[in-house]
Design a protein around this motif. Structure first.
Motif, mmCIF file in Angstrom:
data_model
loop_
_atom_site.group_PDB
_atom_site.id
_atom_site.type_symbol
_atom_site.label_atom_id
_atom_site.label_comp_id
_atom_site.label_asym_id
_atom_site.label_seq_id
_atom_site.Cartn_x
_atom_site.Cartn_y
_atom_site.Cartn_z
ATOM 1 N N MET A 168 1.066 -1.208 -0.086
ATOM 2 C CA MET A 168 0.029 0.048 -0.101
ATOM 3 C C MET A 168 1.057 1.154 -0.018
ATOM 4 N N LYS A 169 0.410 2.173 -0.664
ATOM 5 C CA LYS A 169 1.255 3.382 -0.975
ATOM 6 C C LYS A 169 0.355 4.775 -0.927
ATOM 7 N N VAL A 170 0.756 5.610 0.293
ATOM 8 C CA VAL A 170 -0.163 6.612 0.352
ATOM 9 C C VAL A 170 0.816 8.024 0.051
ATOM 10 N N THR A 171 0.192 8.672 -0.710
ATOM 11 C CA THR A 171 0.764 10.100 -0.804
ATOM 12 C C THR A 171 -0.026 11.171 -0.565
ATOM 13 N N ILE A 172 0.715 12.275 0.334
ATOM 14 C CA ILE A 172 0.067 13.353 0.650
ATOM 15 C C ILE A 172 0.655 14.519 0.200
ATOM 16 N N ASP A 173 -0.191 15.554 -0.524
ATOM 17 C CA ASP A 173 0.343 16.737 -1.164
ATOM 18 C C ASP A 173 0.008 17.981 -0.153
ATOM 19 N N ILE A 174 0.882 18.545 0.231
ATOM 20 C CA ILE A 174 0.639 19.857 1.180
ATOM 21 C C ILE A 174 0.848 20.992 0.237
ATOM 22 N N ASP A 175 -0.021 21.955 0.197
ATOM 23 C CA ASP A 175 0.198 23.167 -0.528
ATOM 24 C C ASP A 175 -0.011 24.403 0.562
ATOM 25 N N CYS A 176 1.404 24.905 0.681
ATOM 26 C CA CYS A 176 1.662 26.001 1.872
ATOM 27 C C CYS A 176 2.641 26.712 1.504
ATOM 28 N N THR A 177 2.933 27.958 2.035
ATOM 29 C CA THR A 177 3.966 28.844 1.678
ATOM 30 C C THR A 177 5.064 28.399 2.728
ATOM 31 N N PRO A 178 6.343 28.857 2.314
ATOM 32 C CA PRO A 178 7.323 28.427 3.409
ATOM 33 C C PRO A 178 7.269 28.872 4.751
ATOM 34 N N GLU A 179 6.369 30.151 5.003
ATOM 35 C CA GLU A 179 6.135 30.960 6.319
ATOM 36 C C GLU A 179 5.230 30.051 6.812
ATOM 37 N N GLU A 180 3.970 29.420 6.112
ATOM 38 C CA GLU A 180 3.028 28.562 6.898
ATOM 39 C C GLU A 180 3.954 27.148 7.334
ATOM 40 N N ALA A 181 4.497 26.593 6.276
ATOM 41 C CA ALA A 181 5.406 25.460 6.874
ATOM 42 C C ALA A 181 6.160 25.493 8.061
ATOM 43 N N ARG A 182 7.029 26.865 8.095
ATOM 44 C CA ARG A 182 7.925 27.093 9.232
ATOM 45 C C ARG A 182 7.241 27.109 10.438
ATOM 46 N N THR A 183 5.820 27.841 10.412
ATOM 47 C CA THR A 183 5.098 28.081 11.566
ATOM 48 C C THR A 183 4.543 26.723 12.252
ATOM 49 N N PHE A 184 4.097 25.894 11.153
ATOM 50 C CA PHE A 184 3.426 24.583 11.432
ATOM 51 C C PHE A 184 4.502 23.583 12.080
ATOM 52 N N LEU A 185 5.704 23.826 11.456
ATOM 53 C CA LEU A 185 6.845 22.902 12.293
ATOM 54 C C LEU A 185 7.472 23.481 13.435
ATOM 55 N N GLY A 186 7.100 24.597 13.870
ATOM 56 C CA GLY A 186 7.546 25.368 14.983
ATOM 57 C C GLY A 186 9.086 25.770 14.792
ATOM 58 N N LEU A 187 9.410 26.279 13.586
ATOM 59 C CA LEU A 187 10.859 26.556 13.381
ATOM 60 C C LEU A 187 11.024 28.171 13.504
ATOM 61 N N PRO A 188 11.980 28.580 13.924
ATOM 62 C CA PRO A 188 12.251 30.059 14.147
ATOM 63 C C PRO A 188 12.323 30.735 12.806
ATOM 64 N N ASP A 189 11.710 32.088 12.676
ATOM 65 C CA ASP A 189 11.769 32.892 11.408
ATOM 66 C C ASP A 189 13.014 33.718 11.700
ATOM 67 N N VAL A 190 14.086 33.278 10.968
ATOM 68 C CA VAL A 190 15.544 33.765 10.714
ATOM 69 C C VAL A 190 15.581 34.985 10.019
ATOM 70 N N LYS A 191 14.696 35.339 9.356
ATOM 71 C CA LYS A 191 14.897 36.402 8.147
ATOM 72 C C LYS A 191 15.021 37.846 8.720
ATOM 73 N N PRO A 192 14.882 38.268 9.932
ATOM 74 C CA PRO A 192 15.008 39.342 10.526
ATOM 75 C C PRO A 192 16.715 39.436 11.002
ATOM 76 N N MET A 193 17.246 38.445 11.262
ATOM 77 C CA MET A 193 18.549 38.178 11.668
ATOM 78 C C MET A 193 19.519 38.158 10.368
ATOM 79 N N GLN A 194 18.883 37.402 9.355
ATOM 80 C CA GLN A 194 19.658 37.381 8.124
ATOM 81 C C GLN A 194 19.814 38.872 7.606
ATOM 82 N N GLU A 195 18.844 39.581 7.397
ATOM 83 C CA GLU A 195 18.680 40.942 7.065
ATOM 84 C C GLU A 195 19.699 41.965 7.616
ATOM 85 N N HIS A 196 19.636 41.757 8.983
ATOM 86 C CA HIS A 196 20.407 42.559 10.057
ATOM 87 C C HIS A 196 22.094 42.129 9.551
#
Length: 77
Positions: A1-29
Motif C-alpha cells: 500500500m502506498k499513500v501520497t499526501i500533497d500539502i500546498d502551503c507557503t514556506p512561512e506557513e510550513a515554518r510556523t506549522f513545524l515550530g521553526l524560528p523565523d531567521v529572516k530579520p537576523m539574516q537581513e541585519h
C-alpha cells in the motif's frame, strides 16, 4: 500500500506549522552589517591600495601562464 499526501502551503506557513524560528530579520541585519563593513573598508582604501591588494595574485598567475606558453612555444617545455 502506498499513500501520497500533497500539502500546498507557503514556506512561512510550513515554518510556523513545524515550530521553526523565523531567521529572516537576523539574516537581513547581518547582511546589512556585512555591507556596511565592506563599504567602510573600501572607502578607507585608496585605488592604489586596492590594486596592490587584489591584483598581485592574479598578475603573478598571468605571468606564470605567459612563461609556460613561452617555454612550450620555444620547445623547452
Amino acid at each position: 500500500m502506498k499513500v501520497t499526501i500533497d500539502i500546498d502551503c507557503t514556506p512561512e506557513e510550513a515554518r510556523t506549522f513545524l515550530g521553526l524560528p523565523d531567521v529572516k530579520p537576523m539574516q537581513e541585519h547581518m547582511m546589512q552589517e556585512l555591507q556596511d563593513r565592506m563599504s567602510a573598508s573600501v572607502r578607507a582604501m585608496s585605488p592604489e591600495e586596492m590594486m596592490k591588494t587584489w591584483l598581485p595574485a592574479s598578475m603573478a598567475g598571468l605571468e606564470q601562464m605567459q612563461q609556460f606558453f613561452t617555454r612550450m612555444a620555444s620547445g623547452k617545455g
